[in-house]
Design an enzyme around this catalytic site. Structure first.
Site, PDB file in Angstrom:
ATOM      1  N   ASP A 187      -6.905  -5.199  -4.389  1.00 33.75           N
ATOM      2  CA  ASP A 187      -7.408  -4.741  -3.093  1.00 33.75           C
ATOM      3  C   ASP A 187      -8.494  -3.664  -3.144  1.00 33.75           C
ATOM      4  O   ASP A 187      -9.235  -3.517  -2.188  1.00 33.75           O
ATOM      5  CB  ASP A 187      -6.232  -4.262  -2.223  1.00 33.75           C
ATOM      6  CG  ASP A 187      -6.587  -4.198  -0.745  1.00 33.75           C
ATOM      7  OD1 ASP A 187      -7.530  -4.907  -0.335  1.00 33.75           O
ATOM      8  OD2 ASP A 187      -5.944  -3.438  -0.002  1.00 33.75           O
ATOM      9  N   HIS A 212      -5.747   3.263  -3.157  1.00 35.68           N
ATOM     10  CA  HIS A 212      -7.029   2.843  -2.583  1.00 35.68           C
ATOM     11  C   HIS A 212      -7.119   3.003  -1.061  1.00 35.68           C
ATOM     12  O   HIS A 212      -8.133   2.609  -0.476  1.00 35.68           O
ATOM     13  CB  HIS A 212      -7.352   1.407  -3.000  1.00 35.68           C
ATOM     14  CG  HIS A 212      -6.308   0.407  -2.612  1.00 35.68           C
ATOM     15  ND1 HIS A 212      -5.257   0.096  -3.433  1.00 35.68           N
ATOM     16  CD2 HIS A 212      -6.132  -0.313  -1.498  1.00 35.68           C
ATOM     17  CE1 HIS A 212      -4.493  -0.796  -2.822  1.00 35.68           C
ATOM     18  NE2 HIS A 212      -4.997  -1.067  -1.646  1.00 35.68           N
ATOM     19  N   ASP A 227       0.831  -1.206   0.000  1.00 37.01           N
ATOM     20  CA  ASP A 227       0.000   0.000   0.000  1.00 37.01           C
ATOM     21  C   ASP A 227       0.864   1.254   0.000  1.00 37.01           C
ATOM     22  O   ASP A 227       1.778   1.385   0.803  1.00 37.01           O
ATOM     23  CB  ASP A 227      -0.897   0.021   1.244  1.00 37.01           C
ATOM     24  CG  ASP A 227      -1.998  -1.022   1.163  1.00 37.01           C
ATOM     25  OD1 ASP A 227      -2.734  -1.009   0.164  1.00 37.01           O
ATOM     26  OD2 ASP A 227      -2.102  -1.849   2.085  1.00 37.01           O
TER      27      ASP A 227
HETATM   28 ZN   LIG Z   1      -4.239  -2.317  -0.209  1.00 35.75          ZN
END
Ligand SMILES: [Zn+2]
Length: 1078
Positions: A193, A439, A71
């Site tokens: 994701d 995201h 991420d």
């Molecule tokens: Zn993620």
């Protein structure tokens, strides 16, 4: 085996070399300039589909995908993740991941790895020695390290705007292309994701030349049904307008993106390694291999071919890659060893592209899909619809930043003289916006500290890019005659061209502190625009003159009292100065001189004050009329010859609170919207109003309560109304989290149907309590009907139509016929247990965060009307709302109006041919040296307007005639591959009959099965008896290799013909434009 492979490779190499030499000789002088990546093409390239490990025809081939999901900010900031600091929050360090994966790959050519996030990869890349870089290039060229997705981040799909998605892909793919050439080009979308999937994203992937997409999250009911009917892999039609060109093969992964239960071999996991000591009392080979093969068999029941993809990785896995790989090696070795005893399962190191290649080669047909994957529900009470609205101010800041990025790109491209720092400034801003699309960034699902880090990055980026715009605007404004008189170049700037980021709360130090200042309005659109401008001022009498010396009509209004009362607003502005700026030149500016007047005049207060509302209060212009009842609420609208009762009010849901121990006890949180028993509260029975009527604008200032107020306004000659809301601090002293909505009620008989946009482009039809492709069982009637609204939500019946355009992404729905609601702000006291570990309780100076924003409200005839249709008007306004003029302020103390007018260039137009309003110059930016990246977009859908939805032809050279253009070549949507050399894998859809049968099968058998967890697989079905054997149809079909040959394009045609392009509805065309070099 190995020998044959090597020979083939050698032969390929030889042929390849000849090809390269041949092309090189042919082009010689053209290669560097024209081929996007030829210069980087390595002769040893054996990447992508050519590098796949062979599968076995009569076996179940298990594609093991070693991967890491990194991420770009979530619980930790981007840099904390990269460097691996703050291990108390999360043990995650991306630099170690890439280090250790590269080590492992270099040691063993059998191994594979995919990498996704370019933001992290290039941070790592620039820290490497050239030796390491060379060995990574080898890995990439041999397909051992493969880039998938490849954008700057793995973007969210609900709250993002297509302009920013395309930008961040273009940038990530360009960096890959510049560094690795063809082998660095991802072929597969990897959106494992993001919380639901948009149709526009599929369309964008298709237009970028991707062959397929894999994703993890879809509604649990949808997933069950798709698995049961073998419809989890499909051909997704991304656009209702672009048809086949937008088709994308898309697959829902079986277990999100995790390893099968018990098989996470990562140091972050607790699963046992494979223990193979012959005499070890802990030897677990048989049991582990049995379990894994069972899992693979089970998974294969739900998919159509004799291939399955199993993701071996997770969040920030592979920090010590050898641990994972060592166990995968053993798993593969022991599992495949059983083949001599009759096992028909074959494990291989693979990548998503190799898996896709196997699917393609199976030669079978596939189901199709035309809607999208929103909203996403992971269980009966967890609808991921809260993040559509979470962190509304961060979402708005992202929109502002994108706006400025586009302005900065255009001005940098048009700069007469470019400074060396332009490119790094622009790049910082591009990369910041790339990160923002992540995201867990724009979605508002990050921790508070991370949200602050994102905001800081954007403000630094804006400041950096403001250096570019200031320089360019000074160059353009200061007439060359004046500067040529002085011997030194004007390196010190004459004008400030300052940005006021707080204009939304009527605050701007420059216009407040100076009695004389200039306002430069830069118009980033490719057509002339008119705009009502609002300037924060400290007095009520000003004179505004335009570049021709003409005095403008002005109106001055007091700043709404709720804004004045904001604790953290440090501004002296008590008034807003309003005027109409018209004929603002395309990709250009017009500057206005504003001067405070010093003679006395009376300021007129509101024409109607609070106590006087004994009858209907009306604000209106020639197009639209809004009536407010005696309680101060909007009560009726007249527009387009229709009068209807239309009301607007603010309400709030109580956020559910629970311990999250079971589905029923889910709390509302950053991801999840879950109103407590769907309870809704009105915020006021009576609204205090003040009414201001002037020649330019008429306004009703509404105060609903201590924390909700709104300005409703109608500008002269505009066909829509503006609702500017101010929400907060949302009180929580009653210990109740609140989710605030605005709701418009009308008499439109919408029969449960409404429309929401997909990432700001095409509209998608929604039906209340329904999904298009399965029988929905809805346990959350409010949140399960929420959809992402990036730019527009509408409903209509045979006569009337209502549309609302927000200024940032919000969740929205139509819960009763004729009603539209949008969630504007939320403040919650509990975490929803999806990982962020914090309640979404944004505060500022110890109080709840205040959010302000606008809804543009359209109302009128739904069908045929004379002139432009309402839909087309909405599209044009939507664009002008996305990219209004950017406001630059300059102190004018040193120049009086006349000096200013005669000494400087106060109007500028960057393009010479104005585009029709249905065409948007989506991109104009400096690209490689002496290149521009340019995109033209048709902004209408088919049938939205008789005239505006027509195809349009334009001559690019005429449009961009301020540039000396040498040549131009069309690329895929991302700007990184020649369009005419791009071929995509084609997949064949099921016949009608197959579609019918597959649905029929489902309705018989799958009613009660829920695969909420892969840990509870659906056992009892035999191993893939009906899977087709592979290779029959696909063996000879290597349609995948991108041709190396470059057609020679146009040297002497030289006529305008090649610059003529046609755009049909919703089409975007992307070009690299070559500029003359002197
Ligand atoms: Zn993620």
């Amino acid at each position: 085996m190995a020998h044959t492979k090597e020979k083939t490779t050698m032969l390929c190499k030889t042929i390849y070399w000849f090809a390269v030499l041949y092309i090189f000789a042919y082009f010689l002088h053209d290669v560097e300039m024209r081929n996007i990546n030829a210069a980087y093409e390595s002769p040893a390239s054996q990447c992508g589909y050519l590098s796949c490990h062979p599968t076995k025809q009569n076996m179940l081939n298990v594609h093991l995908i070693p991967h890491t999901h990194d991420d770009v900010g979530w619980l930790k900031t981007v840099d904390q993740y990269y460097y691996g600091s703050k291990t108390n929050i999360q043990k995650a360090g991306v630099q170690y991941i890439i280090d250790s994966v590269v080590d492992a790959l270099v040691k063993d050519p059998e191994k594979r790895f995919i990498y996704v996030e370019s933001a992290f990869f290039f941070k790592w890349w620039k820290e490497q020695t050239s030796t390491v870089q060379e060995s990574v290039k080898t890995l990439v060229n041999e397909g051992r390290l493969e880039f998938i997705g490849g954008a700057w981040s793995m973007n969210d799909e609900a709250t993002t705007h297509y302009q920013s998605i395309i930008d961040q892909f273009s940038w990530g793919l360009r960096r890959l292309n510049d560094t690795f050439g063809e082998c660095g080009r991802p072929r597969i979308g990897w959106q494992i994701d993001p919380f639901g999937h948009s149709r526009e994203m599929a369309s964008i992937f298709a237009q970028m030349g991707f062959d397929g997409l894999f994703f993890g999250r879809l509604d649990y009911q949808d997933k069950d049904e798709r698995l049961m009917t073998k419809n989890a892999e499909m051909i997704w039609r991304g656009s209702a307008n672009l048809a086949k060109a937008s088709d994308l093969f898309s697959g829902a992964l079986y277990n999100n993106y995790q390893a099968p239960d018990g098989f996470c071999f990562d140091i972050l996991c607790n699963d046992d390694p494979i223990i193979d000591g012959k005499h070890s009392p802990d030897n677990n080979v048989k049991e582990r291999v049995d379990t894994f093969l069972d899992y693979a068999k089970t998974q294969s029941k739900y998919y159509r071919t004799n291939n399955v993809i199993i993701t071996m990785g997770g969040d920030f896995t592979y920090q010590a890659a050898q641990v994972y790989y060592k166990n995968l090696d053993k798993l593969i070795r022991y599992a495949n060893a059983r083949q001599v005893n009759g096992s028909n399962i074959n494990l291989i190191y693979s990548t998503p592209s190799c898996y896709l290649k196997s699917l393609h080669e199976s030669g079978i047909t596939w189901p199709t899909k035309t809607d999208d994957f929103f909203p996403y529900a992971s269980d009966p009470h967890a609808y991921w619809t809260g993040y559509f609205t979470s962190r509304p101010t961060l979402k708005r800041f992202e929109r502002d930043s994108n706006h400025f990025l586009q302005v900065c790109k255009q001005l940098s491209a048009m700069a007469p003289k470019k400074s060396v720092e332009f490119e790094p400034h622009l790049t910082f801003m591009r990369e910041t916006l790339g990160i923002m699309q992540h995201h867990d960034a724009i979605t508002g699902t990050e921790k508070q500290k991370v949200a602050f880090d994102y905001a800081k990055r954007m403000s630094v980026g804006i400041r950096a890019c403001a250096g570019n715009t200031r320089s360019v605007l000074n160059q353009l404004s200061v007439k060359s005659e004046t500067s040529s008189n002085t011997s030194e170049p004007r390196s010190d700037y004459i004008f400030d061209f300052k940005i006021c980021p707080l204009l939304n709360i009527t605050s701007c130090p420059l216009s407040e502190l100076n009695e004389r200042f200039a306002l430069t309005l830069y118009n980033p659109l490719a057509h002339f625009t008119d705009e009502y401008v609002r300037v924060p001022v400290t007095h009520y009498d000003y004179k505004v003159i335009d570049n021709n010396g003409v005095t403008m009509d002005i109106q001055v209004l007091p700043v709404p009292s709720a804004v004045m009362k904001m604790k953290n607003r440090s501004s002296n502005a008590q008034y807003e100065l309003i005027f109409l700026a018209s004929n603002l030149p395309p990709l250009g500016y017009r500057t206005y001189y504003i001067e405070k007047q010093n003679y006395f005049k009376e300021f007129f207060g509101p024409s109607v004050s609070p106590k006087k509302t004994s009858s209907l209060t009306v604000i209106e212009n020639e197009h639209i009329k809004l009536g407010f009842d005696t309680n101060g609420f909007l009560s009726e609208v007249t527009a387009d010859g229709i009068t209807q009762f239309v009301s607007q009010e603010f309400l709030y849901y109580e956020g559910a609170k629970g311990n999250n121990a079971e589905f029923l006890n889910r709390s509302s949180g950053a991801y999840i919207f879950r109103p407590n028993q769907n309870k809704i509260h009105f915020v006021a029975n009576q609204v205090d109003i003040e009414v201001y009527r002037g020649e330019i604008v008429q306004e009703v200032h509404q105060k609903f309560n201590d924390w909700i107020s709104q300005v409703v306004r109608v500008y002269r000659s505009r066909s829509y109304a503006e609702f500017e809301w101010l929400i907060g601090p949302i009180p929580i002293d009653d210990d109740v989290g609140k989710e605030v909505i605005t709701r418009f009620n009308s008499g439109i008989e919408s029969t449960g149907i409404f429309y929401t946009d997909s990432n700001g482009r095409e509209m998608i039809k929604r039906r209340r309590n329904r999904r298009d492709t399965w029988n929905l069982k809805l346990n959350e009637e409010v949140s399960g009907n929420y959809y992402p609204v990036t730019t527009k939500i509408t409903l209509e019946d045979g006569t009337a139509r209502m549309a609302i355009l927000p200024d940032r992404a919000q969740g929205g729905s139509s819960l009763q016929d004729g009603a539209l609601e949008l969630m504007v702000h939320r403040r919650l006291l509990h975490d929803d247990a999806f990982g962020v570990g914090e309640a979404l309780n944004e505060t500022e100076h110890g109080e709840g965060l205040i959010a302000r924003g606008k809804h543009l409200f359209f109302f009128g005839q739904s069908g045929n009307r004379s002139g432009i249709s309402l839909k087309a008007t909405e599209r044009i306004v939507q664009l002008e709302n996305l990219l209004p003029t950017w406001k630059f302020f300059s102190n004018m103390t040193s120049y009086n109006a006349e000096e200013w007018r005669t000494s400087f260039k106060n109007i500028f137009q960057g393009i010479s041919m104005v585009l029709p309003k249905s065409v948007h110059l989506l991109t104009l930016e400096p690209w490689h040296l002496n290149q521009l990246l340019v995109r033209f977009e048709h902004i209408m859908e088919k049938g939205e307007d008789v005239n505006y939805s027509r195809s349009v032809q334009i001559n690019v050279k005429n449009v961009l005639s301020t540039f000396e253009i040498d040549d131009m070549r069309e690329t895929t949507l991302d700007g990184n591959a020649w369009l005419n050399e791009t071929e995509r894998l084609q997949f064949v859809p099921d016949s009608e009959e197959e579609v019918y049968n597959s649905y029929a099968t489902f309705s018989k058998s799958a009613k009660a099965i829920h695969l909420l967890s892969a840990a509870k697989p659906f056992l009892g079905v035999k191993f893939s008896d009906e899977a087709l054997s592979s290779g029959q149809l696909g063996a000879e079909s290597n349609r995948i290799k991108r041709t190396v040959h470059t057609e020679r394009f146009n040297l002497h045609t030289g006529d305008n013909q090649k610059y003529m392009i046609e755009l049909s509805p919703m089409e975007i065309r992307t070009f690299v434009v070559y500029l003359s070099v002197y």
